[in-house]
Design an enzyme around this catalytic site. Structure first.
Site, PDB file in Angstrom:
ATOM      1  CG  ASP A 183      -1.648   1.241   1.491  1.00  0.00           C
ATOM      2  OD1 ASP A 183      -1.742   2.076   0.580  1.00  0.00           O
ATOM      3  OD2 ASP A 183      -2.147   1.406   2.630  1.00  0.00           O
ATOM      4  CD  GLU A 218      -3.827   7.232   1.018  1.00  0.00           C
ATOM      5  OE1 GLU A 218      -5.006   6.851   1.196  1.00  0.00           O
ATOM      6  OE2 GLU A 218      -2.859   6.669   1.582  1.00  0.00           O
ATOM      7  CG  ASP A 270      -4.647   2.999  -1.872  1.00  0.00           C
ATOM      8  OD1 ASP A 270      -3.872   2.128  -1.431  1.00  0.00           O
ATOM      9  OD2 ASP A 270      -4.668   4.161  -1.445  1.00  0.00           O
TER      10      ASP A 270
END
Length: 387
Positions: free
Chosen positions: A189, A223, A244
């Site tokens: 991620d 993010e 994502d």
């Protein structure tokens, strides 16, 4: 438009390279340079915002109603909060992750004098000293510290070596690429999402594929701390697709195989029409997919919309087991996502009204409101109650 073939070897190589570059939020210069170079190698001109977020434009038939894709290059990490009297460092998380996954982690502390290696440990780490007290230690960032691999017995030694409060710590990803297609690592991620975008772009570049509108390839840098794509979109962008991680866990419908399309996250439902389009593209291109709703999840789209971007937004994901911990994904999901991206960017624009920021009611979208007609099997005439 049909999906394109994805070079999975390139995808895997790129992901390996991305994982090898430390990039906790706030320490992203090196990875920004790497991604920018890859984009330039694929024929795109790159521009950076002041802080380093990346925009790259692949021209299409018109700049009106442009489409954007975004993934984030920053990862979780940690930061020094105190030089301790015992020669160790108090730390706090960058991004939201549990200290449970920090215990035992190796990492690098970046000081102005250079990087120092170290290990995050519980305050009581020695079984030979503390015996069962080790197992009774609470879990939390107040109960761990970083032991640096340097000659530091006290706070003065740390200061002399160049350690300061605020120094950023990159956590080692420890990646494993298995022959079965599984990939296990920290920071998938969203480095896997970045690799997906680059692999899809490579397929489009080699096929000399044309798109009906301009495609903006965006890479955000913060993010993990909630900033995301808040300052990345230009006014001509009408739709934003975020790439994502999904979350494979009990109570969720995400999967490590195929595309997981998010119908909503904690900021609310994603755009009905864009999500439906992506779903239909999976169906028509024989791309495995499933849908999910993420209750404790926020992505680049939320930060963009909150910042005032009036765009249709959707989220497509690769299912991740143990997100924000020791994560696991499968190459099948990454390839499927890249295939979907190639099909999406080539697909025709149905909502041409979106070419303008505002317009009158003509051409505005419609959602189904009629009651569904239930189809009965030919050999069954009774209703659901058996009457």
């Amino acid at each position: 438009m049909a999906r394109l073939q994805i070079d999975t070897d390139y995808l895997a190589r790129t992901l390996r390279k991305l994982l090898s570059i430390p990039s906790p939020t706030g320490y992203i210069d090196t990875i920004v340079r790497f991604v920018a170079k890859e984009l330039e190698g694929l024929g795109l001109q790159v521009e950076l915002t002041r802080r380093g977020a990346i925009r790259a434009l692949r021209p299409g038939g018109t700049h009106l109603g442009a489409r954007a894709l975004v993934a984030h290059v920053d990862t979780l990490g940690a930061q020094v909060t105190c030089l301790k009297p015992n020669g160790r460092l108090s730390v706090a998380p960058i991004g939201t992750w549990s200290a449970r996954f920090a215990e035992g982690a190796r990492g690098t502390v970046f000081t102005e004098k250079g990087g120092y290696r170290g290990t995050i440990l519980p305050l009581k780490a020695s079984g030979h000293t503390f015996n069962e007290e080790v197992d009774r230690m609470p879990i939390g960032w107040d109960h761990v510290e970083m032991r640096v691999d340097a000659r530091a017995r006290n706070a003065a030694d740390l200061a002399h070596l160049g350690f300061e409060v605020g120094d950023i710590i990159a956590i080692d990803p420890q990646p494993e690429f298995l022959d079965s297609g599984f990939i296990v690592s920290r920071h998938l991620d969203d480095k896997a999402g970045v690799a997906v975008m680059l692999a899809a772009l490579k397929a489009l570049h080699e096929a000399k594929a044309e798109t009906p509108v301009d495609i903006h390839w965006l890479f955000s840098i913060a993010e993990e701390v909630g900033v995301g794509a808040s300052a990345l979109l230009t006014p001509d962008v009408a739709s934003l697709v975020v790439i994502d991680n999904g979350t494979t866990a009990p109570g969720q419908n995400s999967d490590e195989f195929g595309v997981t399309i998010s119908a909503a996250d904690q900021s609310g439902p994603f755009d009905y029409h864009l999500t439906r389009k992506l779903t239909e593209l999976c169906r028509t291109n024989d791309i495995r997919y499933q849908k999910d709703v993420f209750r404790y999840y926020r992505s680049d789209s939320a930060s963009a919309v909150v910042a005032g971007a009036d765009v249709r937004a959707a989220l497509i994901t690769f299912g991740v087991d143990a997100s924000h911990g020791y994560e696991r994904i499968h190459m099948h999901a990454l390839r499927s996502l890249a295939e979907l991206v190639t099909a999406y960017v080539q697909s025709p624009v149905e909502i041409t009204r979106d070419f303008q920021p505002t317009a009158d009611i003509r051409g505005f979208t419609r959602q189904p409101t009629k009651e569904a007609v239930q189809e009965m099997s030919p050999d069954r005439e009774d209703d659901e109650t058996g009457a």
